[in-house]
Design a protein around this motif. Sequence first.
Motif, short mmCIF file in Angstrom:
data_model
loop_
_atom_site.label_atom_id
_atom_site.label_comp_id
_atom_site.label_asym_id
_atom_site.label_seq_id
_atom_site.Cartn_x
_atom_site.Cartn_y
_atom_site.Cartn_z
N GLY A 42 -8.49 -27.85 -24.31
CA GLY A 42 -9.80 -27.21 -24.21
C GLY A 42 -10.68 -27.42 -25.42
N ASN A 43 -10.16 -28.12 -26.43
CA ASN A 43 -10.90 -28.36 -27.68
C ASN A 43 -11.47 -27.05 -28.22
N ARG A 44 -10.59 -26.08 -28.38
CA ARG A 44 -10.98 -24.73 -28.77
C ARG A 44 -11.84 -24.72 -30.03
N GLN A 45 -12.82 -23.85 -30.00
CA GLN A 45 -13.66 -23.58 -31.16
C GLN A 45 -13.33 -22.17 -31.62
N PHE A 46 -12.65 -22.04 -32.74
CA PHE A 46 -12.28 -20.72 -33.25
C PHE A 46 -13.52 -19.98 -33.73
N ALA A 47 -13.56 -18.69 -33.48
CA ALA A 47 -14.70 -17.88 -33.90
C ALA A 47 -14.61 -17.50 -35.37
N ASN A 48 -13.39 -17.48 -35.92
CA ASN A 48 -13.23 -17.03 -37.30
C ASN A 48 -11.85 -17.44 -37.82
N ARG A 109 -8.71 -27.98 -48.76
CA ARG A 109 -8.86 -29.25 -48.05
C ARG A 109 -9.83 -29.18 -46.88
N TYR A 110 -9.82 -28.10 -46.14
CA TYR A 110 -10.59 -28.06 -44.90
C TYR A 110 -11.82 -27.17 -44.96
N PHE A 111 -11.88 -26.28 -45.98
CA PHE A 111 -13.03 -25.38 -46.08
C PHE A 111 -13.73 -25.48 -47.44
N ASP A 112 -13.23 -26.33 -48.33
CA ASP A 112 -13.80 -26.49 -49.67
C ASP A 112 -13.87 -25.16 -50.43
N ILE A 113 -12.86 -24.33 -50.24
CA ILE A 113 -12.78 -23.04 -50.93
C ILE A 113 -11.62 -23.11 -51.91
N ASP A 114 -11.92 -22.99 -53.21
CA ASP A 114 -10.83 -23.07 -54.19
C ASP A 114 -10.53 -21.73 -54.86
N ASP A 115 -11.03 -20.65 -54.27
CA ASP A 115 -10.69 -19.31 -54.76
C ASP A 115 -9.31 -18.92 -54.26
N LEU A 116 -8.61 -18.12 -55.04
CA LEU A 116 -7.33 -17.58 -54.59
C LEU A 116 -7.60 -16.44 -53.62
N LEU A 117 -6.86 -16.44 -52.52
CA LEU A 117 -7.04 -15.41 -51.50
C LEU A 117 -6.26 -14.16 -51.88
N SER A 134 -17.83 -22.26 -36.98
CA SER A 134 -18.81 -22.20 -35.89
C SER A 134 -19.41 -23.57 -35.58
N SER A 135 -19.17 -24.55 -36.44
CA SER A 135 -19.70 -25.89 -36.25
C SER A 135 -18.78 -26.70 -35.34
N PRO A 136 -19.33 -27.54 -34.46
CA PRO A 136 -18.48 -28.40 -33.62
C PRO A 136 -17.54 -29.30 -34.44
N GLU A 137 -17.90 -29.56 -35.67
CA GLU A 137 -17.04 -30.35 -36.57
C GLU A 137 -15.68 -29.69 -36.75
N TYR A 138 -15.60 -28.39 -36.51
CA TYR A 138 -14.37 -27.63 -36.72
C TYR A 138 -13.68 -27.23 -35.41
N SER A 139 -13.96 -27.94 -34.33
CA SER A 139 -13.20 -27.71 -33.09
C SER A 139 -11.77 -28.20 -33.32
N VAL A 140 -10.86 -27.80 -32.46
CA VAL A 140 -9.45 -28.18 -32.63
C VAL A 140 -9.29 -29.69 -32.73
N ARG A 141 -9.89 -30.43 -31.82
CA ARG A 141 -9.73 -31.89 -31.85
C ARG A 141 -10.37 -32.51 -33.08
N MET A 144 -8.16 -31.94 -36.06
CA MET A 144 -7.03 -32.87 -36.04
C MET A 144 -7.46 -34.24 -36.54
N ARG A 145 -8.65 -34.67 -36.15
CA ARG A 145 -9.18 -35.95 -36.65
C ARG A 145 -9.39 -35.88 -38.17
N LYS A 146 -10.00 -34.79 -38.62
CA LYS A 146 -10.29 -34.61 -40.05
C LYS A 146 -9.00 -34.63 -40.87
N MET A 147 -7.91 -34.11 -40.29
CA MET A 147 -6.63 -34.06 -40.99
C MET A 147 -5.85 -35.37 -40.88
#
Length: 177
Positions: A42-48, A109-117, A134-141, A144-147
């Motif tokens: 379904g090429n899921r798009q996560f909301a958060n 790597r995937y969100f460009d966030i280097d703060d400690l959680l 929320s961007s189509p660039e971050y859909s599941v498929r 996977m391509r980005k990784m």
Amino acid sequence: MAFIHDEFLLNNEPARRLYHEYAEGEPILDYHNHLPPAEIAGNRQFANLGEMWLEGDHYKWRAMRANGEREEVITGNASAKDKFLAWARTVPHTLCNPLYHWTHLELLRYFDIDDLLDGQSAKAIYDAASEKLSSPEYSVRNLMRKMNVKLVCTTEDPLDRLEHHQKIRDDGFEITV
């Protein structure tokens, strides 16, 4: 120096050379994961980030239970944000556990966030990552391509009819599932 950097866990010259000269550009061939094939089909798009990280990760759930979090914010009916905040409170207690490293590797790597959680950084990290999701660039498929994933072997029930695998194949998705 940031916690995660180009030389992370590469503690000597042979390790750095082997990684940078041979392994760094290699694709991911993932023989064991918990990716639901329906989400790929379904090429899921996560909301958060709460949805993405906590809906099915029993490793995180175990750590959260060990940290004393209520089941409501682990597998219960709490919001995805409340579940994420519970995970953020747990992360500092996973130091020296791969969960700590994986969390911060993924953030960088995937969100460009280097703060400690942790509990204090959680809201800003949640908001920044969720905005990107929320961007189509971050859909599941696309993730996977980005990784640079080339193959994933999913874990199905023995009685599964495999219709999601058929849809993935019918769509011509270039990553082998």
